[in-house]
Design a protein around this motif. Structure first.
Motif, PDB file in Angstrom:
ATOM      1  N   VAL A   1      30.083 109.266   5.523  1.00 58.74           N
ATOM      2  CA  VAL A   1      30.681 108.019   4.855  1.00 58.74           C
ATOM      3  C   VAL A   1      32.159 108.115   5.637  1.00 58.74           C
ATOM      4  O   VAL A   1      32.449 108.906   5.085  1.00 58.74           O
ATOM      5  CB  VAL A   1      30.730 107.911   3.529  1.00 58.74           C
ATOM      6  N   GLY A   2      32.047 106.504   6.488  1.00 61.87           N
ATOM      7  CA  GLY A   2      33.800 106.788   6.893  1.00 61.87           C
ATOM      8  C   GLY A   2      34.265 105.746   7.494  1.00 61.87           C
ATOM      9  O   GLY A   2      32.690 104.664   7.237  1.00 61.87           O
ATOM     10  N   ARG A   3      35.068 105.744   8.093  1.00 59.41           N
ATOM     11  CA  ARG A   3      35.391 104.483   8.550  1.00 59.41           C
ATOM     12  C   ARG A   3      34.592 104.775  10.662  1.00 59.41           C
ATOM     13  O   ARG A   3      35.469 105.390  10.730  1.00 59.41           O
ATOM     14  CB  ARG A   3      36.279 103.795   8.844  1.00 59.41           C
ATOM     15  N   LEU A   4      34.607 103.070  11.102  1.00 58.17           N
ATOM     16  CA  LEU A   4      34.329 102.930  12.252  1.00 58.17           C
ATOM     17  C   LEU A   4      35.301 103.717  13.167  1.00 58.17           C
ATOM     18  O   LEU A   4      36.762 102.644  13.473  1.00 58.17           O
ATOM     19  CB  LEU A   4      33.911 101.568  13.335  1.00 58.17           C
ATOM     20  N   THR A   5      35.390 103.994  14.676  1.00 56.90           N
ATOM     21  CA  THR A   5      36.887 104.839  14.898  1.00 56.90           C
ATOM     22  C   THR A   5      36.831 103.187  16.292  1.00 56.90           C
ATOM     23  O   THR A   5      37.969 103.362  16.999  1.00 56.90           O
ATOM     24  CB  THR A   5      37.064 106.071  15.685  1.00 56.90           C
ATOM     25  N   ARG A   6      35.837 103.332  16.800  1.00 58.92           N
ATOM     26  CA  ARG A   6      36.098 101.955  17.671  1.00 58.92           C
ATOM     27  C   ARG A   6      35.047 101.025  17.249  1.00 58.92           C
ATOM     28  O   ARG A   6      33.645 100.903  16.778  1.00 58.92           O
ATOM     29  CB  ARG A   6      35.927 102.777  19.180  1.00 58.92           C
ATOM     30  N   ASP A   7      35.011  99.510  17.751  1.00 64.99           N
ATOM     31  CA  ASP A   7      33.582  98.605  18.043  1.00 64.99           C
ATOM     32  C   ASP A   7      32.352  99.351  18.502  1.00 64.99           C
ATOM     33  O   ASP A   7      32.397 100.458  19.354  1.00 64.99           O
ATOM     34  CB  ASP A   7      33.980  96.988  18.470  1.00 64.99           C
ATOM     35  N   PRO A   8      31.270  98.772  18.152  1.00 63.53           N
ATOM     36  CA  PRO A   8      30.020  99.860  17.958  1.00 63.53           C
ATOM     37  C   PRO A   8      29.707  99.185  19.677  1.00 63.53           C
ATOM     38  O   PRO A   8      30.117  97.462  20.002  1.00 63.53           O
ATOM     39  CB  PRO A   8      28.950  99.508  17.483  1.00 63.53           C
ATOM     40  N   GLU A   9      29.478 100.065  20.540  1.00 63.76           N
ATOM     41  CA  GLU A   9      29.180  99.918  21.901  1.00 63.76           C
ATOM     42  C   GLU A   9      27.338  99.316  22.161  1.00 63.76           C
ATOM     43  O   GLU A   9      26.495  99.692  22.105  1.00 63.76           O
ATOM     44  CB  GLU A   9      29.662 100.715  22.927  1.00 63.76           C
ATOM     45  N   LEU A  10      27.101  98.023  22.446  1.00 61.52           N
ATOM     46  CA  LEU A  10      25.935  97.515  22.608  1.00 61.52           C
ATOM     47  C   LEU A  10      24.443  97.221  23.639  1.00 61.52           C
ATOM     48  O   LEU A  10      25.517  97.023  25.090  1.00 61.52           O
ATOM     49  CB  LEU A  10      25.558  96.546  21.744  1.00 61.52           C
ATOM     50  N   ARG A  11      23.917  98.217  24.321  1.00 63.67           N
ATOM     51  CA  ARG A  11      23.602  98.333  25.665  1.00 63.67           C
ATOM     52  C   ARG A  11      22.038  97.956  25.479  1.00 63.67           C
ATOM     53  O   ARG A  11      21.267  98.591  24.331  1.00 63.67           O
ATOM     54  CB  ARG A  11      23.735  99.304  26.159  1.00 63.67           C
ATOM     55  N   TYR A  12      21.417  97.791  26.912  1.00 67.58           N
ATOM     56  CA  TYR A  12      19.969  97.650  26.460  1.00 67.58           C
ATOM     57  C   TYR A  12      19.216  98.857  27.438  1.00 67.58           C
ATOM     58  O   TYR A  12      19.773  98.705  28.899  1.00 67.58           O
ATOM     59  CB  TYR A  12      19.216  96.257  26.897  1.00 67.58           C
TER      60      TYR A  12
END
Length: 162
Positions: free
Chosen positions: A8-19
């Motif tokens: 349980v924690g806080r995101l350190t950066r925005d998620p990076e979505l790829r395909y």
């Protein structure tokens, strides 16, 4: 063998979505998890961990979480290696997130967009906590059924589990 991680924690950066070339969604994000103790200066330290999630869950994480969002991650550790541009072997340990819980409502100060379980094998029709409460009309996200309102709680000893 057991390989289980719960964070349980806080995101350190925005998620990076790829395909992938086959069209499978994959999201990478970092999470900061506080250590349960303080250092010699009395400061609390944190561990910064890289997480990876796949398919519909990856798309939901990318759409609903951002830097600073509080999240719960359930998964496993996985290691891999690759050769970098200098020809040196680099070893990486990542959390393969099998389930990501959004732990804040949409309007919380931490910054997440929704709350709910968007597990990998689930249908895409789940709604976050905030959306469900908005549809009920009379509910308020700030209503806490467990808050102490100063009134005594009427519980008999027969209702206690111990």
């Amino acid at each position: 063998m057991i390989n289980r991680v719960v964070l349980v924690g806080r995101l350190t950066r925005d998620p990076e979505l790829r395909y992938t070339p086959n069209g499978v969604a994959v999201a990478n994000f970092g999470i900061a998890v506080n250590r349960p103790f303080t250092n010699q200066q009395g400061e609390r330290e944190a561990d910064f961990l890289n997480c990876v999630t796949w398919r519909k869950q990856a798309e939901n994480v990318a759409n609903f979480l951002k830097k600073g969002s509080l999240a719960g991650v359930d998964g496993r550790l996985q290691s891999r290696s690759y050769d970098n541009q200098d020809g040196k072997r680099v070893y990486v340990v990542e959390v393969q997130a099998e389930s990501v819980q959004f732990l804040e409502p949409k309007n919380a100060g931490g910054g997440s967009q929704s709350q709910g379980n968007y597990g990998g094998g689930s249908s895409g029709g789940q709604q976050g906590y905030g959306q469900q409460n908005q549809n009920k009309g009379s509910s308020n996200l700030n209503d806490d059924p467990f808050s102490n309102d100063g009134q005594p709680i009427d519980i008999s000893d027969d209702d206690l589990p111990f």
